[in-house]
Design an enzyme around this catalytic site. Structure first.
Site, PDB file in Angstrom:
ATOM      1  N   LYS A 181     -44.369  65.844  38.569  1.00  0.00           N
ATOM      2  CA  LYS A 181     -43.354  65.895  39.303  1.00  0.00           C
ATOM      3  C   LYS A 181     -43.119  66.836  40.420  1.00  0.00           C
ATOM      4  O   LYS A 181     -44.262  67.426  41.027  1.00  0.00           O
ATOM      5  CB  LYS A 181     -42.394  66.785  37.991  1.00  0.00           C
TER       6      LYS A 181
ATOM      7  N   SER B  41     -31.247  70.150  33.688  1.00  0.00           N
ATOM      8  CA  SER B  41     -31.792  70.680  35.128  1.00  0.00           C
ATOM      9  C   SER B  41     -31.459  69.813  36.423  1.00  0.00           C
ATOM     10  O   SER B  41     -31.045  70.095  37.342  1.00  0.00           O
ATOM     11  CB  SER B  41     -33.144  70.858  34.910  1.00  0.00           C
TER      12      SER B  41
HETATM   13  O1  PNS Z   1     -38.251  69.705  29.800  1.00  0.00           O
HETATM   14  P1  PNS Z   1     -38.791  68.188  29.731  1.00  0.00           P
HETATM   15  O2  PNS Z   1     -39.378  67.894  30.940  1.00  0.00           O
HETATM   16  O3  PNS Z   1     -37.995  67.486  29.008  1.00  0.00           O
HETATM   17  O4  PNS Z   1     -39.918  68.742  28.521  1.00  0.00           O
HETATM   18  C1  PNS Z   1     -41.062  67.578  28.427  1.00  0.00           C
HETATM   19  C2  PNS Z   1     -42.269  68.115  27.801  1.00  0.00           C
HETATM   20  C3  PNS Z   1     -42.593  69.217  28.740  1.00  0.00           C
HETATM   21  C4  PNS Z   1     -42.207  68.821  26.301  1.00  0.00           C
HETATM   22  C5  PNS Z   1     -43.096  66.901  27.568  1.00  0.00           C
HETATM   23  O5  PNS Z   1     -43.154  66.370  28.767  1.00  0.00           O
HETATM   24  C6  PNS Z   1     -44.574  67.319  27.199  1.00  0.00           C
HETATM   25  O6  PNS Z   1     -44.756  67.806  25.876  1.00  0.00           O
HETATM   26  N1  PNS Z   1     -45.592  67.455  28.140  1.00  0.00           N
HETATM   27  C7  PNS Z   1     -46.814  67.739  27.770  1.00  0.00           C
HETATM   28  C8  PNS Z   1     -47.826  66.388  27.884  1.00  0.00           C
HETATM   29  C9  PNS Z   1     -47.634  65.901  26.273  1.00  0.00           C
HETATM   30  O7  PNS Z   1     -48.054  66.566  25.223  1.00  0.00           O
HETATM   31  N2  PNS Z   1     -47.566  64.689  26.291  1.00  0.00           N
HETATM   32  C10 PNS Z   1     -47.494  64.217  25.217  1.00  0.00           C
HETATM   33  C11 PNS Z   1     -46.023  64.363  24.390  1.00  0.00           C
HETATM   34  S1  PNS Z   1     -44.664  63.120  25.423  1.00  0.00           S
END
Ligand code: PNS
Length: 160
Positions: free
Chosen positions: A41, A128
């Site tokens: 991002k 956001s």
């Molecule tokens: O605030 P967001 O962007 O909706 O949060 C998303 C988040 C950070 C919870 C998700 O993208 C995440 O857990 N990312 C870490 C990578 C991961 O573990 N991916 C597998 C689960 S999707």
């Protein structure tokens, strides 16, 4: 003791996020707010800025700790020793993505469960991205973010 991790991008933190943090902090013994270092991002705020921004807002809640993490959320959960992931659910449109993430995470880590908090109705439209968009066009964001976060957004946009 049941500890939980509320992971997200928080770019920036909205009043909706803060509402989930406050409510989850009452349910769990300790709540970690984990800010994801996401290289894919193009964030408005750096990780350090977001850590500081959230710490300022939660400084009155003793059982909340703000951390940042890199990689999979299940690995962050293991390192922190938490057994629950917290997520906020706004509308039905969130459900598909959230259930996929919850099932995927539980498949990867059997001991980890996801608990959803229904966001307060007054924040159900908030994200956001919409905050950043309204702020970009100089709209009024004071109902969406705290005064401190609003100031940080204004400073960021003025510096562009
Ligand atoms: O605030 P967001 O962007 O909706 O949060 C998303 C988040 C950070 C919870 C998700 O993208 C995440 O857990 N990312 C870490 C990578 C991961 O573990 N991916 C597998 C689960 S999707």
């Amino acid at each position: 003791m049941t500890n939980a991790l509320y992971a997200g991008s928080f770019d920036p933190m909205t009043r909706g996020h803060l509402d989930v943090i406050r409510r989850a902090s009452k349910v769990f013994d300790k709540l970690y707010v984990g800010i994801l270092i996401n290289y894919a991002k193009n964030p408005m705020f750096t990780i350090e800025e977001r850590v500081e921004m959230i710490r300022e807002e939660v400084k009155d809640i003793p059982n909340v700790e703000v951390v940042s993490f890199d990689g999979l959320v299940i690995e962050a959960a293991k390192k922190l020793g938490v057994s629950v992931l917290v997520r906020g659910l706004r509308a039905v449109t969130d459900f598909e993505y959230e259930i996929q993430m919850a099932l995927l995470n539980r498949n990867l880590a059997r001991e980890l469960d996801t608990v959803f908090f229904a966001t307060s109705l007054k924040y159900s439209y908030l994200s956001s991205s919409v905050v950043k968009e309204v702020a970009f066009y100089d709209g009024d964001i004071h109902n969406f973010v705290t005064p401190n976060v609003e100031r940080l957004i204004r400073e960021k946009l003025a510096a562009k």
